[in-house]
Design a protein around this motif. Structure first.
Motif, PDB file in Angstrom:
ATOM      1  N   ARG A  36      -0.091 -10.336   3.418  1.00 45.70           N
ATOM      2  CA  ARG A  36      -1.207  -8.941   3.212  1.00 45.70           C
ATOM      3  C   ARG A  36      -2.175  -9.523   3.971  1.00 45.70           C
ATOM      4  O   ARG A  36      -3.537  -9.289   3.396  1.00 45.70           O
ATOM      5  N   THR A  57      -3.963   0.455  -1.204  1.00 44.71           N
ATOM      6  CA  THR A  57      -3.147  -0.005  -2.185  1.00 44.71           C
ATOM      7  C   THR A  57      -2.412   1.275  -2.859  1.00 44.71           C
ATOM      8  O   THR A  57      -2.881   2.418  -2.777  1.00 44.71           O
ATOM      9  N   SER A  89       0.500   2.282  -5.933  1.00 43.98           N
ATOM     10  CA  SER A  89       1.427   1.633  -7.241  1.00 43.98           C
ATOM     11  C   SER A  89       2.315   2.855  -7.263  1.00 43.98           C
ATOM     12  O   SER A  89       1.954   4.070  -7.186  1.00 43.98           O
ATOM     13  N   ASP A 130       3.068  -2.432  -7.672  1.00 45.35           N
ATOM     14  CA  ASP A 130       1.833  -2.757  -7.296  1.00 45.35           C
ATOM     15  C   ASP A 130       1.515  -3.077  -5.810  1.00 45.35           C
ATOM     16  O   ASP A 130       2.006  -4.379  -5.741  1.00 45.35           O
ATOM     17  N   THR A 131       1.440  -2.318  -4.858  1.00 44.40           N
ATOM     18  CA  THR A 131       1.512  -2.821  -3.415  1.00 44.40           C
ATOM     19  C   THR A 131       0.265  -2.726  -2.612  1.00 44.40           C
ATOM     20  O   THR A 131      -0.507  -1.859  -2.904  1.00 44.40           O
ATOM     21  N   VAL A 132       0.129  -3.113  -1.865  1.00 45.12           N
ATOM     22  CA  VAL A 132      -0.742  -2.950  -0.193  1.00 45.12           C
ATOM     23  C   VAL A 132      -0.026  -2.490   0.780  1.00 45.12           C
ATOM     24  O   VAL A 132       0.923  -3.120   1.272  1.00 45.12           O
ATOM     25  N   TRP A 177       5.131  -1.751   2.304  1.00 49.02           N
ATOM     26  CA  TRP A 177       4.303  -1.596   1.101  1.00 49.02           C
ATOM     27  C   TRP A 177       4.654  -3.034   0.524  1.00 49.02           C
ATOM     28  O   TRP A 177       5.745  -2.991   0.070  1.00 49.02           O
TER      29      TRP A 177
END
Length: 246
Positions: free
Chosen positions: A153, A185, A187, A196-198, A218
């Motif tokens: 990330r 971000t 979720s 829970d991602t970026v 993601w």
């Protein structure tokens, strides 16, 4: 389903069989779609649509035979009930079909996923590196440099090379320079799992061609690609991949 994904990958890793009956039932519930816009903004909308449910733009409310079309959660549930190994959902935008694929082989970071008719997508660390049987296939891709940015990330620039089949069946190399940027971000819950991602966006350009390609991923804090929209090649365009079971 033959136009969505295709023929078995020629490797030992694809040798393991899986229970096809019920998974075939799930894959038979594929969604006929009509969206083909491959711009970056539209692509993000399409990818997130796999999580939120199929929108009218991606799939009609009724299948060709008049029956209702299931959403991705239902398709995922059917696939999970029939196959105990890792699973993904995939949708090639130009074909407009959503189908389930089970893992048929693993060699380190390289994982092969197949439909019940043994049509395959191959990934390294969550990045698409090959397809088989689509026609105009992605034969291979060098993704290590961009993967190091995406999975951590981290923004930056890196090179990648696609090798795909053109309309005459000739393998064409496509070296590209790629810029990776960090997005918002996100979720979400899907198929009984929380992520829970970026959002990591990758834009690649080919110096010798007037071609620009956008991919989105993601990525969780552990470096898992939970959802992505990735380019296969000029003829096939993008595929959206949703992780169902790691």
């Amino acid at each position: 389903m033959g136009e969505v994904l295709a023929v078995i990958l020629q490797s030992r890793a694809a040798g393991r069989t899986f229970r096809r009956g019920a998974l075939a039932t799930a894959a038979a519930l594929a969604l006929a779609g009509c969206g083909s816009d491959t711009s970056k903004t539209e692509g993000t909308t399409i990818a997130l649509g796999v999580v939120k449910g199929v929108t009218a733009k991606l799939a009609p409310r009724k299948a060709a035979g008049g029956g209702g079309v299931p959403d991705p959660e239902r398709l995922a549930a059917l696939a999970k009930a029939s196959f105990k190994g890792p699973l993904i959902l995939a949708q090639i935008e130009k074909a407009g079909l959503l189908t389930a694929l089970g893992e048929t082989g693993r060699n380190g970071a390289v994982r092969t996923f197949a439909t019940p008719n043994e049509q395959t997508l191959v990934f390294r660390d969550g990045l698409l590196t090959a397809t088989r049987g689509l026609g105009n296939d992605l034969m291979s891709a060098k993704t290590a440099a961009v993967a190091a940015l995406i999975l951590n990330r981290r923004p930056g620039t890196a090179a990648r090379t696609y090798r795909y089949l053109d309309g005459e069946g000739t393998e064409r190399p496509l070296p590209m320079e790629c810029a990776v940027v960090t997005g918002p971000t996100k979720s979400f819950d899907f198929a009984g799992r929380h992520y829970d991602t970026v959002q990591m966006d990758e834009t690649c350009r080919a110096a010798r061609q007037s071609l620009s390609v956008s991919n989105s991923y993601w990525v969780t804090g552990e470096g898992t690609v939970a959802l992505s929209r990735q380019w296969i090649g000029p003829a096939l365009g993008h595929v959206t991949i949703q992780l169902v079971r790691p």
